[in-house]
Write an enzyme that holds these catalytic residues in place. Structure first.
Site, PDB file in Angstrom:
ATOM      1  NE  ARG A  55      11.519  -1.909   4.845  1.00  0.00           N
ATOM      2  CZ  ARG A  55      10.832  -1.554   3.782  1.00  0.00           C
ATOM      3  NH1 ARG A  55      10.767  -2.343   2.720  1.00  0.00           N
ATOM      4  NH2 ARG A  55      10.206  -0.417   3.719  1.00  0.00           N
ATOM      5  NE  ARG A  98      10.069  -1.843  12.940  1.00  0.00           N
ATOM      6  CZ  ARG A  98      10.227  -1.254  11.747  1.00  0.00           C
ATOM      7  NH1 ARG A  98      10.036  -1.945  10.631  1.00  0.00           N
ATOM      8  NH2 ARG A  98      10.558   0.014  11.663  1.00  0.00           N
ATOM      9  CG  ASP A 246       4.741   2.120   8.770  1.00  0.00           C
ATOM     10  OD1 ASP A 246       5.212   2.976   8.001  1.00  0.00           O
ATOM     11  OD2 ASP A 246       5.204   0.965   8.874  1.00  0.00           O
ATOM     12  CG  ASN A 256       5.249   6.343   5.380  1.00  0.00           C
ATOM     13  OD1 ASN A 256       5.167   5.110   5.432  1.00  0.00           O
ATOM     14  ND2 ASN A 256       5.913   6.963   4.422  1.00  0.00           N
ATOM     15  CE  LYS A 257      11.179   4.163   8.057  1.00  0.00           C
ATOM     16  NZ  LYS A 257      11.514   3.670   9.409  1.00  0.00           N
TER      17      LYS A 257
HETATM   18  O1  MRU Z   1      10.944   0.980   9.057  1.00  0.00           O
HETATM   19  P1  MRU Z   1      10.297   0.418   7.818  1.00  0.00           P
HETATM   20  O2  MRU Z   1      11.264   0.186   6.712  1.00  0.00           O
HETATM   21  O3  MRU Z   1       9.470  -0.805   8.141  1.00  0.00           O
HETATM   22  O4  MRU Z   1       9.293   1.560   7.364  1.00  0.00           O
HETATM   23  C1  MRU Z   1       8.453   1.292   6.275  1.00  0.00           C
HETATM   24  C2  MRU Z   1       7.628   2.436   5.854  1.00  0.00           C
HETATM   25  O5  MRU Z   1       7.623   3.469   6.474  1.00  0.00           O
HETATM   26  C3  MRU Z   1       6.729   2.237   4.675  1.00  0.00           C
HETATM   27  O6  MRU Z   1       6.558   3.434   3.978  1.00  0.00           O
HETATM   28  C4  MRU Z   1       5.361   1.757   5.170  1.00  0.00           C
HETATM   29  O7  MRU Z   1       5.491   0.609   5.967  1.00  0.00           O
HETATM   30  C5  MRU Z   1       4.436   1.462   4.063  1.00  0.00           C
HETATM   31  S1  MRU Z   1       4.851  -0.081   3.342  1.00  0.00           S
HETATM   32  C6  MRU Z   1       3.850  -0.518   2.114  1.00  0.00           C
END
Ligand code: MRU
Length: 357
Positions: A55, A98, A246, A256-257
């Site tokens: 991920r 995704r 992302d 982002n998350k």
């Molecule tokens: O759901 P995830 O764990 O894939 O989410 C990841 C994130 O939100 C990260 O902050 C983002 O991908 C940046 S990774 C360098």
């Protein structure tokens, strides 16, 4: 949990030549167990991406590139047309894993360009080129991570506290990470940074992954619940926020998350700089603003039965968006492999990322 030994600590890697396999850390098992798994087919890669064994936006892109190769690596005897059809259908399939991280689509598109730029090549030669392209995507990601870290660390001072959200580290990339690469570069520059890692509900990427990764690298890290971020700022424990992304739209709005948007508002209220670290592979110039970024909706059980424990009554309604979008106006600077972009405007983004350096 013991730290992984040096030789198998890479987040993901291609093993062998052609045919080969994709080997990765199963991040769903961290921090309790350090387990590596193999993906030998696009289906196994799809599921590894979907269930978050691999991920983080750049790592998803690298995994997808190798996953695409897995789908065609035994098809050297097909006609060129049949081979290209298989390549396309495998790319379409992997693209469904995704929706939010644009690196996935960027990497699949880059791989799909290989036959177009080599119309003369038959499947056996195309396979060699496809492996070289996937390896280039991986290597370039490592280089971009390093460059972002070096740019980013110039924004931090020795002794500062910095809040981060989710995991945007080595575990999320093929290199040292995006946001976390800044901490590694700061450490190399002799700066002591105290990192506060939001636990990052519901899947705890901060508590499980960021803390594990930074601890293994000897970086001072403290985990807090997401709900503590504002108070930590009020107490003046942090002087900056650094996150990954992302997908960044042309105007700088950054997905982002989930929870990142809230942190950006808290940072603004406390007049703390909010930095987003993202390589050019995370920018989506087809989207003028973040309003059109697709937001992944995940299984309600991640909230109602997180890590095996039921935490809501049976039958309760759950809303589980995996990402949110932080508006450009809340972002003090974007840190890319080509430089620091501030103020965050469409013009500044375009001129920095099109600089060709
Ligand atoms: O759901 P995830 O764990 O894939 O989410 C990841 C994130 O939100 C990260 O902050 C983002 O991908 C940046 S990774 C360098």
């Amino acid at each position: 949990m013991t730290a992984p030994d040096e030789k198998d600590s890479s987040t993901l890697r291609w093993v062998g030549e052609l045919p080969g396999k994709l080997n990765m850390i199963d991040q769903t098992r961290l921090p309790e167990e350090f387990v590596r798994i193999d993906c030998k087919s696009p289906e196994e890669t799809w599921h590894a991406i979907k269930r978050l064994s691999v991920r983080g936006a750049p790592a998803i892109g690298v995994a997808a590139a190798y996953g695409l190769l897995l789908g065609v690596q035994n098809d050297e005897n097909l006609s060129r047309e049949e081979f290209l059809n298989k390549l396309q259908s495998t790319a379409d399939y992997l693209a469904q894993s995704r929706p939010t991280a644009v690196n996935l689509f960027w990497a699949l598109d880059r791989m799909s360009q290989v036959p177009k730029t080599h119309p003369e090549l038959a499947p056996p030669e195309l396979l060699v080129r496809l492996l070289a392209e996937a390896r280039a995507i991986e290597r370039e990601d490592q280089e971009m991570c390093r460059a972002m870290g070096e740019f980013g660390q110039t924004l931090l001072e020795d002794g500062q506290g910095v809040l981060t959200h989710c995991n945007a580290g080595a575990l999320a990339t093929a290199g040292e990470g995006t946001a976390l690469s800044v901490f590694y570069a700061a450490a190399r520059a002799g700066k002591q940074i105290k990192v506060y890692a939001d636990e990052t509900r519901p899947l705890l990427q901060g508590a499980r992954l960021t803390s594990w990764e930074l601890q293994n690298h000897g970086i001072d890290v403290t985990v807090i619940c997401d709900s503590m971020a504002g108070w930590v700022m009020k107490e003046k424990r942090v002087q900056a926020v650094i996150t990954g992304a992302d997908r960044v739209a042309a105007n700088g709005d950054a997905a982002n998350k989930i929870g990142t948007y809230s942190v950006s508002l808290l940072a603004k209220a406390h007049q703390i700089p909010f930095y987003v670290v993202a390589p050019s592979s995370t920018f989506d110039f087809a989207l003028l603003t973040g309003a059109d970024i697709p937001i992944e909706q995940r299984d309600p059980a991640e909230i109602s039965h997180g890590f095996g424990k039921q935490t809501t009554p049976d039958g309760i309604q759950i809303y589980n968006p995996a990402f949110d979008v932080t508006p450009a106006e809340n972002i003090t600077a974007l840190i890319t492999e080509k430089g620091i972009i501030s103020p965050v405007t469409t013009e500044n983004i375009a001129s920095t990322l099109n600089s060709g350096s």
